[in-house]
Design a protein around this motif. Sequence first.
Motif, PDB file in Angstrom:
ATOM      1  N   ILE A   1       0.958  -1.184  -0.096  1.00 40.44           N
ATOM      2  CA  ILE A   1       0.140   0.134   0.017  1.00 40.44           C
ATOM      3  C   ILE A   1       0.851   1.451   0.026  1.00 40.44           C
ATOM      4  O   ILE A   1       0.535   2.219  -0.753  1.00 40.44           O
ATOM      5  CB  ILE A   1      -0.910   0.028   1.218  1.00 40.44           C
ATOM      6  CG1 ILE A   1      -1.965   1.152   0.997  1.00 40.44           C
ATOM      7  CG2 ILE A   1      -0.130  -0.003   2.410  1.00 40.44           C
ATOM      8  CD1 ILE A   1      -2.817   1.047  -0.237  1.00 40.44           C
ATOM      9  N   ASN A   2       2.081   1.196   0.835  1.00 44.61           N
ATOM     10  CA  ASN A   2       2.805   2.476   0.848  1.00 44.61           C
ATOM     11  C   ASN A   2       3.550   2.649  -0.383  1.00 44.61           C
ATOM     12  O   ASN A   2       3.992   3.719  -0.834  1.00 44.61           O
ATOM     13  CB  ASN A   2       3.842   2.211   1.944  1.00 44.61           C
ATOM     14  CG  ASN A   2       3.246   2.632   3.427  1.00 44.61           C
ATOM     15  OD1 ASN A   2       2.295   3.319   3.206  1.00 44.61           O
ATOM     16  ND2 ASN A   2       3.951   2.217   4.436  1.00 44.61           N
ATOM     17  N   LEU A   3       3.858   1.679  -0.854  1.00 42.94           N
ATOM     18  CA  LEU A   3       4.526   1.466  -2.365  1.00 42.94           C
ATOM     19  C   LEU A   3       3.691   2.269  -3.405  1.00 42.94           C
ATOM     20  O   LEU A   3       4.191   3.084  -4.176  1.00 42.94           O
ATOM     21  CB  LEU A   3       4.933   0.224  -2.844  1.00 42.94           C
ATOM     22  CG  LEU A   3       5.634  -0.133  -4.279  1.00 42.94           C
ATOM     23  CD1 LEU A   3       6.835   0.877  -4.362  1.00 42.94           C
ATOM     24  CD2 LEU A   3       6.107  -1.438  -4.546  1.00 42.94           C
ATOM     25  N   TYR A   4       2.456   1.622  -3.625  1.00 39.98           N
ATOM     26  CA  TYR A   4       1.405   2.283  -4.517  1.00 39.98           C
ATOM     27  C   TYR A   4       1.075   3.781  -4.297  1.00 39.98           C
ATOM     28  O   TYR A   4       1.389   4.520  -5.044  1.00 39.98           O
ATOM     29  CB  TYR A   4       0.201   1.496  -4.504  1.00 39.98           C
ATOM     30  CG  TYR A   4       0.242   0.113  -4.836  1.00 39.98           C
ATOM     31  CD1 TYR A   4       1.113  -0.309  -5.750  1.00 39.98           C
ATOM     32  CD2 TYR A   4      -0.496  -0.980  -4.321  1.00 39.98           C
ATOM     33  CE1 TYR A   4       1.336  -1.616  -6.309  1.00 39.98           C
ATOM     34  CE2 TYR A   4      -0.452  -2.231  -4.792  1.00 39.98           C
ATOM     35  CZ  TYR A   4       0.591  -2.502  -5.684  1.00 39.98           C
ATOM     36  OH  TYR A   4       0.654  -3.809  -6.167  1.00 39.98           O
ATOM     37  N   LEU A   5       1.124   4.245  -2.979  1.00 38.94           N
ATOM     38  CA  LEU A   5       1.046   5.616  -2.775  1.00 38.94           C
ATOM     39  C   LEU A   5       2.335   6.282  -3.161  1.00 38.94           C
ATOM     40  O   LEU A   5       1.907   7.505  -3.480  1.00 38.94           O
ATOM     41  CB  LEU A   5       0.729   5.862  -1.041  1.00 38.94           C
ATOM     42  CG  LEU A   5       0.340   7.343  -0.498  1.00 38.94           C
ATOM     43  CD1 LEU A   5      -0.710   7.782  -1.182  1.00 38.94           C
ATOM     44  CD2 LEU A   5       0.413   7.121   1.068  1.00 38.94           C
ATOM     45  N   PHE A   6       3.323   5.817  -2.815  1.00 35.84           N
ATOM     46  CA  PHE A   6       4.624   6.470  -3.050  1.00 35.84           C
ATOM     47  C   PHE A   6       4.800   6.836  -4.603  1.00 35.84           C
ATOM     48  O   PHE A   6       4.976   7.894  -4.919  1.00 35.84           O
ATOM     49  CB  PHE A   6       5.774   5.720  -2.548  1.00 35.84           C
ATOM     50  CG  PHE A   6       7.267   6.283  -2.995  1.00 35.84           C
ATOM     51  CD1 PHE A   6       7.726   7.508  -2.446  1.00 35.84           C
ATOM     52  CD2 PHE A   6       7.777   5.486  -3.817  1.00 35.84           C
ATOM     53  CE1 PHE A   6       8.895   7.801  -3.009  1.00 35.84           C
ATOM     54  CE2 PHE A   6       9.185   5.842  -4.459  1.00 35.84           C
ATOM     55  CZ  PHE A   6       9.625   7.247  -3.851  1.00 35.84           C
ATOM     56  N   LEU A   7       4.329   5.747  -5.347  1.00 32.66           N
ATOM     57  CA  LEU A   7       4.433   5.887  -6.763  1.00 32.66           C
ATOM     58  C   LEU A   7       3.389   6.960  -7.548  1.00 32.66           C
ATOM     59  O   LEU A   7       3.707   7.616  -8.393  1.00 32.66           O
ATOM     60  CB  LEU A   7       4.236   4.371  -7.527  1.00 32.66           C
ATOM     61  CG  LEU A   7       5.529   3.519  -7.157  1.00 32.66           C
ATOM     62  CD1 LEU A   7       5.217   2.162  -7.814  1.00 32.66           C
ATOM     63  CD2 LEU A   7       6.838   4.137  -7.555  1.00 32.66           C
ATOM     64  N   VAL A   8       2.197   6.666  -6.721  1.00 28.82           N
ATOM     65  CA  VAL A   8       1.299   7.780  -7.297  1.00 28.82           C
ATOM     66  C   VAL A   8       1.691   9.254  -6.691  1.00 28.82           C
ATOM     67  O   VAL A   8       1.726  10.083  -7.824  1.00 28.82           O
ATOM     68  CB  VAL A   8      -0.141   7.523  -6.574  1.00 28.82           C
ATOM     69  CG1 VAL A   8      -1.195   8.609  -6.872  1.00 28.82           C
ATOM     70  CG2 VAL A   8      -0.855   6.269  -6.982  1.00 28.82           C
ATOM     71  N   LEU A   9       2.470   9.570  -5.774  1.00 29.40           N
ATOM     72  CA  LEU A   9       2.705  10.802  -5.254  1.00 29.40           C
ATOM     73  C   LEU A   9       3.829  11.168  -6.281  1.00 29.40           C
ATOM     74  O   LEU A   9       3.749  12.427  -6.652  1.00 29.40           O
ATOM     75  CB  LEU A   9       3.129  10.763  -3.681  1.00 29.40           C
ATOM     76  CG  LEU A   9       1.871  10.637  -2.934  1.00 29.40           C
ATOM     77  CD1 LEU A   9       2.435  10.651  -1.446  1.00 29.40           C
ATOM     78  CD2 LEU A   9       0.829  11.844  -3.105  1.00 29.40           C
ATOM     79  N   ALA A  10       4.645  10.102  -6.661  1.00 30.08           N
ATOM     80  CA  ALA A  10       5.939  10.591  -7.264  1.00 30.08           C
ATOM     81  C   ALA A  10       5.400  11.118  -8.871  1.00 30.08           C
ATOM     82  O   ALA A  10       5.877  11.795  -9.466  1.00 30.08           O
ATOM     83  CB  ALA A  10       6.728   9.291  -7.495  1.00 30.08           C
ATOM     84  N   LEU A  11       4.202  10.108  -9.317  1.00 28.01           N
ATOM     85  CA  LEU A  11       3.639  10.441 -10.581  1.00 28.01           C
ATOM     86  C   LEU A  11       3.030  12.066 -10.468  1.00 28.01           C
ATOM     87  O   LEU A  11       3.326  12.837 -11.583  1.00 28.01           O
ATOM     88  CB  LEU A  11       2.529   9.592 -11.116  1.00 28.01           C
ATOM     89  CG  LEU A  11       1.929   9.847 -12.361  1.00 28.01           C
ATOM     90  CD1 LEU A  11       2.747   9.970 -13.348  1.00 28.01           C
ATOM     91  CD2 LEU A  11       0.761   8.797 -12.410  1.00 28.01           C
ATOM     92  N   VAL A  12       2.365  12.474  -9.498  1.00 30.67           N
ATOM     93  CA  VAL A  12       1.959  13.637  -9.385  1.00 30.67           C
ATOM     94  C   VAL A  12       3.012  14.741  -9.335  1.00 30.67           C
ATOM     95  O   VAL A  12       2.889  15.720 -10.233  1.00 30.67           O
ATOM     96  CB  VAL A  12       1.099  13.990  -8.036  1.00 30.67           C
ATOM     97  CG1 VAL A  12       0.663  15.625  -7.897  1.00 30.67           C
ATOM     98  CG2 VAL A  12      -0.036  13.112  -8.156  1.00 30.67           C
TER      99      VAL A  12
END
Length: 212
Positions: free
Chosen positions: A6-17
């Motif tokens: 869950i933290n990995l997905y959140l990290f990648l989404v925020l990195a995309l933003v």
Amino acid sequence: PELTDINLYLFLVLALVAEVLGTLGGFGSSLLFVPIASYFFSFQTALGITALFHVLSNLTKIVLFKNGIDKNLLIWVGIPAVTFVSIGAWLNQFLTTSWLEMALGIFLVLTSIAFFMMRNNVLKPTRNYAILGGTISGFIAGAIGTGGAIRGLTLTAFQISTPVFIATSAFIDLAIDSSRSIVYFFNGYIKSDILYLMPPLLLVSVLGTYIG
């Protein structure tokens, strides 16, 4: 350090933003990515991840905007930036983490104020300002992880077109991040346990730059 799913997905989404907004703004993603990465990792590890991610991000920008580059600005801004990013990255290892995090916070606040107040750039398009902007942006990028905003303000003064702005900034940033990645590696900030993040961050850099 490996993140939970869950933290990995959140990290990648925020990195995309961060990548989309960094491309749109022209200041690069590190302004947003460093505080994001610092939430998930130690500050030093966040610096190492940011440097590697930025190498991928800038390679993507160079491919997409390869037809535009200002060679004079590449020299005037790029050479002092690369020189002083190495100095800042080397000095980082001797500074207390809490002070570095505080410095990052202060820098982000001051940068926000500068962008708000300097909507019409008051910097003059001279060689001296270009060298000064490259020096300051490089040193800060090495010391606290992000200096793209200062480089962006410097390049904006020369009123170059958007594609040339992005390509020139990406070339300079690639040299900056390649240099500090080497220094961070010898500082011990880049270890094998973060390399699993590089393939998904490569995808993020391509997608985020394209969207931006």
